[in-house]
Scaffold this motif. Structure first.
Motif, short mmCIF file in Angstrom:
data_model
loop_
_atom_site.label_atom_id
_atom_site.label_comp_id
_atom_site.label_asym_id
_atom_site.label_seq_id
_atom_site.Cartn_x
_atom_site.Cartn_y
_atom_site.Cartn_z
N VAL A 31 53.48 29.91 44.98
CA VAL A 31 54.10 31.11 44.40
C VAL A 31 53.10 32.20 44.04
N CYS A 32 51.81 31.91 44.06
CA CYS A 32 50.81 32.96 43.80
C CYS A 32 50.94 34.04 44.86
N PRO A 33 51.24 35.28 44.45
CA PRO A 33 51.52 36.31 45.45
C PRO A 33 50.28 36.93 46.09
N SER A 34 49.13 36.82 45.43
CA SER A 34 47.99 37.64 45.83
C SER A 34 47.02 36.95 46.77
N GLY A 35 47.18 35.65 46.97
CA GLY A 35 46.21 34.92 47.78
C GLY A 35 44.99 34.47 46.98
N LEU A 88 40.83 38.59 43.82
CA LEU A 88 42.11 38.98 44.42
C LEU A 88 43.27 38.98 43.43
N CYS A 89 43.07 38.37 42.28
CA CYS A 89 44.17 38.13 41.35
C CYS A 89 44.76 39.45 40.82
N VAL A 90 46.09 39.51 40.77
CA VAL A 90 46.76 40.71 40.23
C VAL A 90 47.46 40.42 38.91
N GLY A 91 47.19 39.26 38.34
CA GLY A 91 47.70 38.97 36.99
C GLY A 91 49.20 38.83 36.88
N ALA A 92 49.82 38.34 37.94
CA ALA A 92 51.27 38.21 37.91
C ALA A 92 51.72 37.03 37.05
N GLY A 93 50.83 36.09 36.81
CA GLY A 93 51.16 34.97 35.93
C GLY A 93 52.05 33.91 36.55
N GLU A 94 52.25 34.00 37.86
CA GLU A 94 53.11 33.00 38.50
C GLU A 94 52.51 31.60 38.41
N CYS A 95 51.18 31.53 38.47
CA CYS A 95 50.52 30.22 38.38
C CYS A 95 50.74 29.60 37.01
N VAL A 96 50.74 30.42 35.98
CA VAL A 96 50.94 29.91 34.62
C VAL A 96 52.36 29.39 34.47
S1 SF4 Z 1 49.69 33.67 40.35
FE1 SF4 Z 1 47.92 34.32 41.54
S2 SF4 Z 1 47.84 36.54 41.21
FE2 SF4 Z 1 49.15 35.72 39.60
S3 SF4 Z 1 47.79 35.34 37.87
FE3 SF4 Z 1 47.91 33.44 39.01
S4 SF4 Z 1 46.18 33.56 40.43
FE4 SF4 Z 1 46.50 35.62 39.68
#
Ligand code: SF4
Ligand code: HEM
Lengths: 74, 402
Positions: A60-64, A15-23
């Motif tokens: 804050v992860c937008p994609s679930g 499901l990840c869209v690589g938004a980087g919010e988790c980082v």
């Molecule tokens: S915040 Fe969620 S969608 Fe964005 S990179 Fe991390 S896991 Fe993927």
């Protein structure tokens, strides 16, 4: 893995869209793949001091892609 | 919803006179009457408006489609064409969306953006030097706000900055209001696509260390990718990457001028700048509408939205939701949860450039606060020309002195 009463992190990287919010929220725990920006873990276990950051990352992860499950192993 | 509750509304409703960053009175009235107001849009289509924080999050992560070609898609403006074919994964759903988005996501990752920080600082310094060396009053929008993101996205893509006049004008046509009409919109799309195709030919001959060269490589080696998406993706990145950030810089500067305590907080402690940038994103919320169409029934309180009906999420309202943000109409540099705002949207389509935009804003707001402590408006605020009819709120120019 050891059972604790701390919430278990579940990652559905499809499901990840690589938004980087988790980082941004928990840089010690999460990273992104060089190829497609999707989530990776920097470590498989962490101590309680990081729980707050991980909860924030899930929020804050937008994609679930990140969810907190029942208590269980990390 | 029953037809009886359907009201025709001015959409987007006008901002309060003299307070461009305030909440429109019409929204206050609509949301006082209903949790999910159902409105008739200027285009003749209808939409359920989402203004509560939890509703916006739930719907943007729920059973909805971003496909503008869907007959129920809540196109806002009359006479505009769907952006579905023009803007690639912005208007795709599910696995297709993720597939194309992931081709470019790594270039906007936290780590990649961190590497760009010195370059951003240098560009901002040069732009401010340039403005200081010129006459007063100066237009902050054209001197700083627009050149910064344009230079940055050109650099990432490998698009010559010297071509900016043409793609800025075309992308303006893409994103701006009904004054442009359907024909000129489609013509702008065609011209931009032709421009990108021409650039791609040059890159294929002489690849560079840039995103466009890497994308060409991907498309040339993977037959399952739809070739038309190459130009569409570059177009999307160009369009989404510069006007948004430019608007946010200009309106952020306006907010700093109108709320001196915020710039003062940055000068006293530059470490608060990232939170100030989040607070400005929350407070200003330039994304005026985020449209979707329901693919399944959605129930919010006593409102039932049926599959096929249009929805419009309103980040501005969600970001002023008093249940989440205490004293929401105040601009607070130290607000503890400022970064929970929905100014970059939410769900799978959340802004791809989120980390890049943040870094640009942090660098520029810190520099404005520290290097231009005497920044003020050169005209009364009521005279600023607002971009009310654009999906991204903005102001045409910001004449300032310092
Ligand atoms: S915040 Fe969620 S969608 Fe964005 S990179 Fe991390 S896991 Fe993927
Ligand atoms: C302050 C600046 C910015 C703001 C407020 C902003 C806001 C937004 C919002 C609200 C969306 C979601 C739209 C929707 O869900 O329908 C979005 C999507 C997008 N943004 Fe940004 N943006 C900004 C800067 C940027 C930058 C610098 C880039 C760089 C390339 C960018 C690229 C994109 C892309 C590609 C999408 C589509 C994502 C998708 O559909 O998956 N944005 N942006």
């Amino acid at each position: 893995m050891e059972k604790t009463d701390r919430p278990a992190l579940r990652i559905q990287d499809e499901l990840c869209v690589g938004a980087g919010e988790c980082v941004r929220a928990a840089p010690e725990i999460f990273d992104q793949h060089d190829e497609d920006g999707t989530v990776t873990l920097r470590r498989v276990t962490w101590d309680e001091t990081f729980d707050e950051d991980v909860r924030h990352a899930v929020f804050v992860c937008p994609s679930g892609a990140l969810t907190l499950g029942e208590t269980g192993s990390q | 919803m029953s037809a009886a509750t359907l009201t025709a509304e001015r959409f987007p409703p006008p901002r309060p006179a003299e307070r461009p960053l305030g909440i429109p009175e019409d929204y206050r009235r609509m949301f006082a009457g209903a949790r999910v107001p159902h409105v008739l849009l200027p285009s003749g289509r209808t939409a359920h408006l989402l203004g509560r924080y939890e509703d916006v999050r739930a719907v943007l992560t729920g059973p909805v489609s971003a496909d503008g070609a869907h007959p129920g898609f809540p196109m806002v403006r009359a006479g505009t064409a769907s952006t579905s074919n023009a803007l690639s994964f912005f208007r795709m759903d599910g696995a297709d969306h993720r597939r194309y988005r992931r081709l470019v996501a790594a270039d906007f990752s936290v780590a990649q953006v961190a590497r760009m920080r010195p370059r951003l600082e240098r560009i901002v310094d040069e732009l401010i030097d340039g403005m200081l060396a010129g006459d007063q009053p100066a237009d902050l929008a054209t001197m700083i706000a627009l050149p910064l993101p344009t230079q940055v996205i050109c650099h990432i893509l490998g698009v010559p900055y010297t071509d900016r006049a043409s793609f800025q004008q075309l992308s303006d046509t893409l994103t701006r209001g009904p004054e442009h009409g359907r024909e000129s919109f489609l013509a702008a799309v065609m011209r931009l696509q032709a421009y990108v195709e021409k650039l791609a030919v040059a890159k294929r001959d002489e690849p560079g260390d840039d995103l466009l060269s890497a994308l060409i490589e991907n498309f040339d080696h993977d037959d399952s990718l739809d070739r038309r998406q190459l130009a569409a993706m570059v177009l999307l990145l160009l369009v989404a990457g510069h006007e948004t950030t430019a608007s946010m810089i200009t309106l952020g500067a306006l907010a700093l001028i109108e709320h001196p305590h915020v710039a003062e907080a940055v000068r006293a402690d530059p470490g608060v700048t990232p939170n100030v940038a989040e607070e400005l994103l929350r407070y200003i919320s330039i994304a005026q509408w985020v449209p979707r169409v329901a693919t399944e029934e959605i129930v919010l309180g006593d409102t039932t939205i049926r599959a096929g009906e249009g929805l419009i999420a309103l980040p501005l309202m969600a970001n002023r939701d008093p249940d989440v943000f205490a004293n929401p109409d105040a601009l607070e540099p130290y607000r503890w949860n400022a970064d929970r705002h929905l100014g970059f949207g939410f769900g799978p389509h959340q802004c791809l450039g989120v980390q890049l935009a943040r870094m640009e804003l942090q660098v520029v707001f810190e520099a404005l606060a520290c290097r231009l402590p005497g920044l003020r408006l050169a005209v009364p605020v009521g005279e600023l020309a607002l971009r009310q009819q654009s999906a991204m709120f903005g102001v045409e120019s910001l004449p300032v002195t310092w």
